[in-house]
Scaffold this active site. Structure first.
Site, PDB file in Angstrom:
ATOM      1  N   ASP A   1      -9.659  -3.368  -6.056  1.00 38.39           N
ATOM      2  CA  ASP A   1      -8.844  -2.390  -5.337  1.00 38.39           C
ATOM      3  C   ASP A   1      -8.756  -1.127  -6.180  1.00 38.39           C
ATOM      4  OD1 ASP A   1      -6.971  -0.993  -3.851  1.00 38.39           O
ATOM      5  OD2 ASP A   1      -5.313  -2.370  -4.236  1.00 38.39           O
TER       6      ASP A   1
ATOM      7  N   HIS B   1      -7.834  -4.807  -1.362  1.00 37.36           N
ATOM      8  CA  HIS B   1      -6.785  -4.087  -0.654  1.00 37.36           C
ATOM      9  C   HIS B   1      -6.679  -4.585   0.789  1.00 37.36           C
ATOM     10  CE1 HIS B   1      -3.952  -0.726  -0.807  1.00 37.36           C
ATOM     11  NE2 HIS B   1      -4.218  -0.573   0.475  1.00 37.36           N
TER      12      HIS B   1
ATOM     13  N   SER C   1       0.836  -1.203   0.000  1.00 35.74           N
ATOM     14  CA  SER C   1       0.000   0.000   0.000  1.00 35.74           C
ATOM     15  C   SER C   1       0.872   1.254   0.000  1.00 35.74           C
ATOM     16  CB  SER C   1      -0.943  -0.041   1.204  1.00 35.74           C
ATOM     17  OG  SER C   1      -1.944   0.946   1.100  1.00 35.74           O
TER      18      SER C   1
END
Length: 404
Positions: free
Chosen positions: A343, A373, A189
């Site tokens: 995502d 995610h 991320s």
């Protein structure tokens, strides 16, 4: 005593009711998705947690970031018998190093891990299971970097700490039984953005060994276009809906959240930069198969000089590594990129994959068709939170590390 208990339960009930009404889960999970009910359950928990964090901040009990950090740090530490675990400082940066106990005749590879959390939460502690997993599966020495967090430490302190820790480790790798030519940077991320930015910052360093590889796990890589197909298709997707992604990014930069309302209508990119960035950030570069779930080309938006001034920091490659020049991209190490179908950041990874390949950089790509995610983090967390997509992704990453 009974009166205090009644008051406590009443207050708790009110908080729960307000939290659920404050931010109702609106996740859109396609039919046929395996583990569908489990996914919905965790989405409710996550939405409740974010909502409660906002409420606690509004009433002045604690900040949203501190509450989320606390929640993540309740994860029980993993007593992994495979490692000698030490807390150290690389310069002024906190790190935790995991060294395999089994001796080896040669030097091992080294992995620097930059955790996710939008630069505001996440920690060495909450990512211990992740680091142990990769270290154990690839027989590597892992360094988990505890970089400073916003808002107490404004951007780009996070990048500076990761770069400092990486340089220190590269210079002292042999002290930890690591081959300096086999050092890999890795992150998920926002940690993926830090990974890419650190790799780019090191390409022209002649006083250091070259990085062996970079591993980007559902990375955030650009703040130019929030209307790419993945942003449209996954606008209300669980764990990281579009509005939450934008809000976290703005908080990371300590910017006013009110601009979220106009970001789809007003452009923060002047015309000359739009022409430049279109070479790298454009729906035209997304393969057709990733538009089948729906995509509507965005209409021309009016340029706002005020918005450009506000957003100017996001156009720096340190924040948006996808915007680095070709001269930098062409010198990067081999990459592993993991993307998830469900995502908003999926297309960031796809576009970076294309840029790397266009510049002759080898890319190993893993796309999780049922991925979302956070699936890697959750799957390592515990048996109760594991997902099939996460297992597939973990195996692919571990296999890449073993062969690199």
């Amino acid at each position: 005593m009974e009166l205090l208990l009644v008051i406590f339960l009443t207050v708790l009930t009110v908080f729960v009711a307000v939290a659920f009404s404050y931010e109702r889960p609106k996740a859109e999970i396609p039919h046929g998705f395996s583990q569908r009910q489990k996914l919905y359950a965790f989405n409710y928990v996550l939405n409740f947690t974010f909502s409660l964090a906002k409420i606690l901040e509004k009433v002045g009990i604690t900040s949203e970031a501190y509450f989320l950090r606390t929640v993540m740090d309740v994860i029980p530490l993993l007593k992994d018998k495979h490692f000698f675990i030490k807390d150290l400082r690389f310069e002024k940066v906190k790190v935790r190093i995991y060294q395999p106990k089994i001796s080896t005749t040669g030097q091992r590879r080294g992995i620097l891990y930059f955790h996710g959390g939008a630069g505001q939460f996440g920690s060495i502690r909450s990512y211990e299971r992740t680091c142990c997993y990769f270290g154990r599966k690839s027989d590597s020495v892992v360094v988990s970097v505890g970089y400073r967090l916003a808002p107490e430490h404004p951007y780009p302190a996070q990048f500076e700490d990761c770069l400092t820790a990486t340089i220190h480790f590269m210079r002292t790798a042999q002290d930890y039984g690591v081959d300096p030519s086999r050092i890999i940077v890795c992150g998920d991320s926002s940690g993926g953005a830090l990974t890419a930015a650190v790799a780019q910052a090191l390409v022209n360093r002649r006083d250091l060994p070259k990085l062996r590889a970079q591993v980007l796990i559902y990375p955030f890589l650009q703040a130019v276009d929030f209307n790419l197909p993945s942003y449209q298709q996954n606008e209300q997707m669980l764990f990281l809906p579009k509005e939450r992604a934008l809000a976290l990014g703005l908080k990371y930069l300590n910017k006013d959240l009110s601009v979220i309302k106009v970001v789809d209508k007003v452009s923060h990119i002047p015309e000359d930069l739009q022409l430049k960035y279109q070479k790298w950030v454009s729906p035209d570069h997304i393969p057709p198969e990733f538009k089948t779930r729906g995509y509507k080309p965005s209409t021309t938006r009016t340029f706002s000089k005020e918005l450009y001034t506000l957003f100017k920091p996001v156009l720096d490659p340190v924040f948006s590594p996808l915007l680095a020049e070709d001269s930098v991209i062409a010198q990067l190490p081999e990459a592993f990129i993991l993307t998830c179908e469900f995502d908003v950041l999926r297309d960031d990874g796809l576009l970076y994959k294309k840029r790397l390949e266009d510049n002759g950089i080898k890319v190993t790509w893993c796309h999780l068709q049922e991925g979302f995610h956070g699936t890697i983090f959750l799957t390592v967390w515990s048996v109760m939170t594991e997902f099939l997509s996460g297992h597939k992704g973990l195996e692919m990453i571990a296999n890449f590390l073993r062969l690199t």
